[in-house]
Design a protein around this motif. Structure first.
Motif, PDB file in Angstrom:
ATOM      1  N   ARG A  67       0.819  -1.220   0.000  1.00 56.63           N
ATOM      2  CA  ARG A  67       0.000   0.000   0.000  1.00 56.63           C
ATOM      3  C   ARG A  67       0.852   1.269   0.000  1.00 56.63           C
ATOM      4  O   ARG A  67       0.416   2.326   0.446  1.00 56.63           O
ATOM      5  CB  ARG A  67      -0.967   0.025   1.193  1.00 56.63           C
ATOM      6  N   LEU A  68       2.070   1.180  -0.526  1.00 55.19           N
ATOM      7  CA  LEU A  68       2.933   2.344  -0.623  1.00 55.19           C
ATOM      8  C   LEU A  68       2.817   3.031  -1.983  1.00 55.19           C
ATOM      9  O   LEU A  68       3.099   4.228  -2.097  1.00 55.19           O
ATOM     10  CB  LEU A  68       4.396   1.951  -0.382  1.00 55.19           C
ATOM     11  N   LEU A  69       2.430   2.285  -3.031  1.00 53.64           N
ATOM     12  CA  LEU A  69       2.301   2.831  -4.375  1.00 53.64           C
ATOM     13  C   LEU A  69       0.929   2.507  -4.949  1.00 53.64           C
ATOM     14  O   LEU A  69       0.307   1.508  -4.561  1.00 53.64           O
ATOM     15  CB  LEU A  69       3.378   2.254  -5.303  1.00 53.64           C
ATOM     16  N   VAL A  70       0.493   3.315  -5.878  1.00 53.21           N
ATOM     17  CA  VAL A  70      -0.727   3.050  -6.650  1.00 53.21           C
ATOM     18  C   VAL A  70      -0.393   3.239  -8.126  1.00 53.21           C
ATOM     19  O   VAL A  70       0.630   3.828  -8.487  1.00 53.21           O
ATOM     20  CB  VAL A  70      -1.884   3.975  -6.225  1.00 53.21           C
ATOM     21  N   ASN A  71      -1.278   2.730  -8.964  1.00 60.67           N
ATOM     22  CA  ASN A  71      -1.137   2.887 -10.428  1.00 60.67           C
ATOM     23  C   ASN A  71       0.162   2.297 -10.962  1.00 60.67           C
ATOM     24  O   ASN A  71       0.858   2.918 -11.777  1.00 60.67           O
ATOM     25  CB  ASN A  71      -1.235   4.368 -10.825  1.00 60.67           C
ATOM     26  N   VAL A  72       0.500   1.104 -10.475  1.00 58.94           N
ATOM     27  CA  VAL A  72       1.696   0.425 -10.975  1.00 58.94           C
ATOM     28  C   VAL A  72       1.326  -0.312 -12.258  1.00 58.94           C
ATOM     29  O   VAL A  72       0.645  -1.335 -12.231  1.00 58.94           O
ATOM     30  CB  VAL A  72       2.266  -0.553  -9.928  1.00 58.94           C
TER      31      VAL A  72
END
Length: 300
Positions: A67-72
């Motif tokens: 939950r550290l990045l989005v839109n990978v």
């Protein structure tokens, strides 16, 4: 905006997906990458770390799972999640049921190159279940420790267990046989699953069991020497049917529902650090003194 990573080169040293993820995680934790910031492109990260783009993608997926990045995606750069600071926060100090807390903490422990887990418990049911997620992630290539060392203390088959035990005076061989079968079966599954990592992924695995001369009234899990999870076995009165016999009234515990109290040496202050340290010393003392070798099939 796109955040520059200039000055963070690794001198051409090739990194694993785990190491790339650790480096990017550290930048998020340090505030070099803030919520809402766009990450550098995968091509740019691949050049910086001296790795293939596939390695970068695996590292970014790991951070997305945390939950550290989005839109990978393979297209535009990923974005630092709005709730990244909360995802990086230490484990909550409040207790949680064993099967809620243990699996996530064991999975996190497997992010270390050398995983070290010590456990004291009644049957290893919760421990075996908790290993399911990190093993799955290893088989999918998302985790990759170099070494795993596990030590487990379980009651000896030779003792009269304090629980499970009949409510009426005396012992009942059916209860002891069921517990022993469960202890052996869970231990064998755990040992098989871990040793299989050596064959499938080349991970150095060492798993050892030793027998306790008493019924543990608590369960204790020590993770990488820096975290302790502690729970009381809550005894309840239960009734169970064995074959065609009359229902048996007994005292037993539901271990997977025991509330685990977390103690983190790195984030919990002096009190937690002392508890982790003393728990590790206590476990080591029992392991090296009064416990005996345990053979899961036909042994102690």
């Amino acid at each position: 905006m796109v955040v520059s990573t200039a000055g963070a080169a690794v001198n051409g040293t090739k990194r694993s997906p785990r190491e790339v993820a650790e480096a990017l995680r550290a930048r998020i934790r340090a505030g070099q990458l803030r919520p809402g910031d766009r990450m550098p492109t995968q091509a740019r990260l691949a050049e910086e770390f001296g790795v293939e783009r596939g390695t970068v993608r695996r590292a970014l997926r790991t951070l997305q799972e945390e939950r550290l990045l989005v839109n990978v995606t393979k297209g535009s750069p990923a974005t630092v999640a709005d709730d990244a600071p909360a995802a990086l926060a230490p484990p909550a100090a409040s207790p949680q049921p064993t099967m809620v807390a243990l699996a996530s903490r064991v999975t996190e422990a497997f992010r270390s190159p050398h995983v070290r887990i010590d456990a004291l418990c009644l049957t290893a049911v919760s421990l075996t279940l908790a290993f399911g997620e990190p093993l799955r992630l290893i088989h999918e290539g998302r985790l990759g420790p170099d070494r795993v060392t596990v030590r487990v203390l379980l009651p000896s088959r030779d003792i009269d267990l304090a629980f499970p035990t009949p409510v009426a005076d005396g012992s009942d061989e059916r209860l002891h046989s069921r517990w022993l079968s469960q202890r052996n079966a869970q231990g064998q599954v755990l040992r098989h699953n871990l040793r299989n990592l050596r064959r499938t992924h080349g991970i150095d695995v060492d798993i050892t069991f030793r027998a306790l001369p008493f019924t543990p009234p608590v369960k204790l899990y020590l993770l990488n020497g820096s975290e302790a999870l502690f729970a009381y076995y809550m005894i309840t009165r239960q009734e169970e049917q064995f074959d065609d016999h009359e229902p048996l009234e007994m005292y037993d515990t539901l271990g997977t529902r025991s509330m685990l109290f977390p103690f983190d040496q790195d984030a919990g202050g002096r009190r937690d650090g002392s508890f982790v340290e003393q728990s590790q010393l206590w476990f080591d003392a029992i392991w090296n003194t009064i416990s005996r070798e345990l053979t899961l099939a036909g042994g102690l």
